[in-house]
Motif scaffolding. Sequence first.
Motif, mmCIF file in Angstrom:
data_model
loop_
_atom_site.group_PDB
_atom_site.id
_atom_site.type_symbol
_atom_site.label_atom_id
_atom_site.label_comp_id
_atom_site.label_asym_id
_atom_site.label_seq_id
_atom_site.Cartn_x
_atom_site.Cartn_y
_atom_site.Cartn_z
ATOM 1 N N ASN A 159 69.254 -44.774 -32.809
ATOM 2 C CA ASN A 159 67.863 -44.915 -32.381
ATOM 3 C C ASN A 159 67.393 -43.714 -31.577
ATOM 4 O O ASN A 159 66.413 -43.788 -30.832
ATOM 5 C CB ASN A 159 67.705 -46.181 -31.523
ATOM 6 C CG ASN A 159 67.924 -47.436 -32.333
ATOM 7 O OD1 ASN A 159 67.452 -47.537 -33.456
ATOM 8 N ND2 ASN A 159 68.646 -48.385 -31.757
ATOM 9 N N SER A 160 68.139 -42.586 -31.710
ATOM 10 C CA SER A 160 67.783 -41.425 -30.907
ATOM 11 C C SER A 160 66.432 -40.856 -31.298
ATOM 12 O O SER A 160 65.748 -40.241 -30.484
ATOM 13 C CB SER A 160 68.860 -40.344 -31.050
ATOM 14 O OG SER A 160 68.999 -39.963 -32.412
ATOM 15 N N SER A 161 66.050 -41.061 -32.532
ATOM 16 C CA SER A 161 64.755 -40.562 -32.973
ATOM 17 C C SER A 161 63.686 -41.610 -32.700
ATOM 18 O O SER A 161 63.890 -42.801 -32.877
ATOM 19 C CB SER A 161 64.798 -40.236 -34.465
ATOM 20 O OG SER A 161 63.506 -39.880 -34.914
ATOM 21 N N GLN A 162 62.508 -41.136 -32.246
ATOM 22 C CA GLN A 162 61.394 -42.036 -31.984
ATOM 23 C C GLN A 162 60.508 -42.205 -33.212
ATOM 24 O O GLN A 162 59.552 -42.978 -33.179
ATOM 25 C CB GLN A 162 60.557 -41.480 -30.811
ATOM 26 C CG GLN A 162 61.332 -41.375 -29.514
ATOM 27 C CD GLN A 162 61.896 -42.712 -29.069
ATOM 28 O OE1 GLN A 162 61.193 -43.722 -29.065
ATOM 29 N NE2 GLN A 162 63.171 -42.719 -28.701
ATOM 30 N N GLU A 163 60.841 -41.476 -34.277
ATOM 31 C CA GLU A 163 60.063 -41.606 -35.498
ATOM 32 C C GLU A 163 60.298 -42.975 -36.130
ATOM 33 O O GLU A 163 61.374 -43.568 -35.979
ATOM 34 C CB GLU A 163 60.463 -40.532 -36.506
ATOM 35 C CG GLU A 163 60.059 -39.133 -36.150
ATOM 36 C CD GLU A 163 60.469 -38.171 -37.247
ATOM 37 O OE1 GLU A 163 59.572 -37.616 -37.902
ATOM 38 O OE2 GLU A 163 61.677 -37.987 -37.437
ATOM 39 N N ILE A 200 61.479 -45.512 -38.829
ATOM 40 C CA ILE A 200 62.647 -45.381 -39.697
ATOM 41 C C ILE A 200 62.272 -44.801 -41.047
ATOM 42 O O ILE A 200 62.958 -43.939 -41.594
ATOM 43 C CB ILE A 200 63.336 -46.752 -39.865
ATOM 44 C CG1 ILE A 200 63.935 -47.197 -38.536
ATOM 45 C CG2 ILE A 200 64.430 -46.675 -40.924
ATOM 46 C CD1 ILE A 200 64.564 -48.555 -38.581
ATOM 47 N N ARG A 201 61.174 -45.248 -41.585
ATOM 48 C CA ARG A 201 60.791 -44.814 -42.924
ATOM 49 C C ARG A 201 60.469 -43.324 -42.995
ATOM 50 O O ARG A 201 60.481 -42.741 -44.066
ATOM 51 C CB ARG A 201 59.582 -45.627 -43.403
ATOM 52 C CG ARG A 201 59.881 -47.094 -43.664
ATOM 53 C CD ARG A 201 58.736 -47.783 -44.385
ATOM 54 N NE ARG A 201 57.485 -47.735 -43.631
ATOM 55 C CZ ARG A 201 56.440 -46.954 -43.967
ATOM 56 N NH1 ARG A 201 56.517 -46.151 -45.013
ATOM 57 N NH2 ARG A 201 55.329 -46.987 -43.231
ATOM 58 N N GLN A 202 60.166 -42.695 -41.847
ATOM 59 C CA GLN A 202 59.765 -41.296 -41.828
ATOM 60 C C GLN A 202 60.917 -40.340 -41.506
ATOM 61 O O GLN A 202 60.761 -39.125 -41.652
ATOM 62 C CB GLN A 202 58.640 -41.091 -40.812
ATOM 63 C CG GLN A 202 57.414 -41.960 -41.046
ATOM 64 C CD GLN A 202 56.748 -41.656 -42.377
ATOM 65 O OE1 GLN A 202 56.702 -40.515 -42.802
ATOM 66 N NE2 GLN A 202 56.237 -42.687 -43.032
ATOM 67 N N ARG A 203 62.044 -40.863 -41.089
ATOM 68 C CA ARG A 203 63.141 -40.003 -40.652
ATOM 69 C C ARG A 203 63.777 -39.264 -41.834
ATOM 70 O O ARG A 203 63.956 -39.821 -42.907
ATOM 71 C CB ARG A 203 64.211 -40.824 -39.938
ATOM 72 C CG ARG A 203 63.711 -41.455 -38.651
ATOM 73 C CD ARG A 203 64.804 -42.275 -37.996
ATOM 74 N NE ARG A 203 64.260 -43.064 -36.893
ATOM 75 C CZ ARG A 203 64.960 -43.958 -36.210
ATOM 76 N NH1 ARG A 203 66.234 -44.166 -36.519
ATOM 77 N NH2 ARG A 203 64.396 -44.638 -35.236
ATOM 78 N N LYS A 204 64.178 -38.020 -41.588
ATOM 79 C CA LYS A 204 64.861 -37.239 -42.611
ATOM 80 C C LYS A 204 66.368 -37.463 -42.592
ATOM 81 O O LYS A 204 67.041 -37.216 -43.588
ATOM 82 C CB LYS A 204 64.554 -35.746 -42.428
ATOM 83 C CG LYS A 204 63.092 -35.387 -42.685
ATOM 84 C CD LYS A 204 62.865 -33.893 -42.547
ATOM 85 C CE LYS A 204 61.423 -33.541 -42.843
ATOM 86 N NZ LYS A 204 61.169 -32.073 -42.723
ATOM 87 N N ARG A 205 66.878 -37.920 -41.444
ATOM 88 C CA ARG A 205 68.311 -38.220 -41.294
ATOM 89 C C ARG A 205 68.438 -39.643 -40.758
ATOM 90 O O ARG A 205 67.881 -39.965 -39.709
ATOM 91 C CB ARG A 205 68.976 -37.236 -40.334
ATOM 92 C CG ARG A 205 68.937 -35.798 -40.831
ATOM 93 C CD ARG A 205 69.138 -34.804 -39.694
ATOM 94 N NE ARG A 205 70.436 -34.968 -39.056
ATOM 95 C CZ ARG A 205 71.521 -34.284 -39.407
ATOM 96 N NH1 ARG A 205 71.463 -33.388 -40.368
ATOM 97 N NH2 ARG A 205 72.666 -34.470 -38.783
ATOM 98 N N LEU A 206 69.173 -40.468 -41.458
ATOM 99 C CA LEU A 206 69.299 -41.874 -41.087
ATOM 100 C C LEU A 206 70.775 -42.226 -40.918
ATOM 101 O O LEU A 206 71.573 -42.065 -41.844
ATOM 102 C CB LEU A 206 68.667 -42.752 -42.171
ATOM 103 C CG LEU A 206 68.652 -44.267 -41.916
ATOM 104 C CD1 LEU A 206 67.856 -44.598 -40.666
ATOM 105 C CD2 LEU A 206 68.083 -44.999 -43.136
ATOM 106 N N PHE A 207 71.143 -42.704 -39.716
ATOM 107 C CA PHE A 207 72.519 -43.078 -39.407
ATOM 108 C C PHE A 207 72.552 -44.566 -39.097
ATOM 109 O O PHE A 207 71.860 -45.028 -38.191
ATOM 110 C CB PHE A 207 73.048 -42.268 -38.227
ATOM 111 C CG PHE A 207 73.111 -40.794 -38.496
ATOM 112 C CD1 PHE A 207 72.010 -39.982 -38.259
ATOM 113 C CD2 PHE A 207 74.260 -40.222 -38.988
ATOM 114 C CE1 PHE A 207 72.059 -38.617 -38.511
ATOM 115 C CE2 PHE A 207 74.334 -38.858 -39.238
ATOM 116 C CZ PHE A 207 73.223 -38.057 -39.005
#
Length: 292
Positions: free
Chosen positions: A3-7, A9-16
């Motif tokens: 959840n480190s990214s505030q973007e 989920i659908r917009q993220r380029k890297r998904l962990f």
Amino acid sequence: MDNSSQEPIRQRKRLFINLSRNELPESLKECMEQPVRARLVSISTDEMISSNWLDMQLPEAEVLVLNFRTKDYALPTFVVNMKKLKVLIATSSLNYAELSDFQLLGLLTNLKTIRLERISIPSLSETCEPLRNLQKISLYMCLFAEAFRDCSIQISDLLPELREMNVDFCEDLVRLPAGLCDIVHLKKLSITHCYKLCELPNEIGNLRNLQVLRLRSCTELEILPDSIRYLSELFTLDISDCIRIKDLPEDIGELKKLINLNMNHCSRLQYLPESFWQLEQSLDLVCDKEIK
């Protein structure tokens, strides 16, 4: 899930994603309802996750990393819709996990690289479609003797565009399948730390485009087939730590493009054929002082 990214989920380029105990986080349900734009997707699961654990829409994904802790693992069915997938990495934390539904990969026309770690590879005859664009395959601590056994289709037809094959610490490799030598585009063949490998097929001379042949630390290998004389494009030959090899093929001097030869720690090597001196003076030779 990371959840480190505030973007969104659908917009993220890297998904962990980290899943355990068959529990699906609320935030992840969004991935099942709408397409996710991630180009790199990494999914880690524990031993409690069932095979049909998730259905995702990943139309833009180019790299998929799967880390699992089960003895039996099925490739997720959603991979068939990952039309842009180029790289698949599957790693088990347990030795020689069974990987099923391998045939799904035959539907991925853009898949170019596969890396498998600690996996028992099923017979590739189960693959309905050839991996037509696969260019590189790496196997680390895998069992793959069964992969080409009783195969109903020729290996060269299954992997027609393969350029590079790396096999490392695969303990069940005793003899290299002759069918691999019909893959005409193969440029690099690296077999290292395969301690039971004792024989290379004479057909290895069919690999006319091979540029690198690495056989490092194959301690049971005793001879190199005479047919390597036909590897006219070969520029690197590595037999370091092949402690049972006693001599080189008589016609090794016909490898006119050979510029790197590593014979380090080949303690039993006592004989160099006369043709050896036909090699170019620019040959970079690595060997023990005694051999020199």
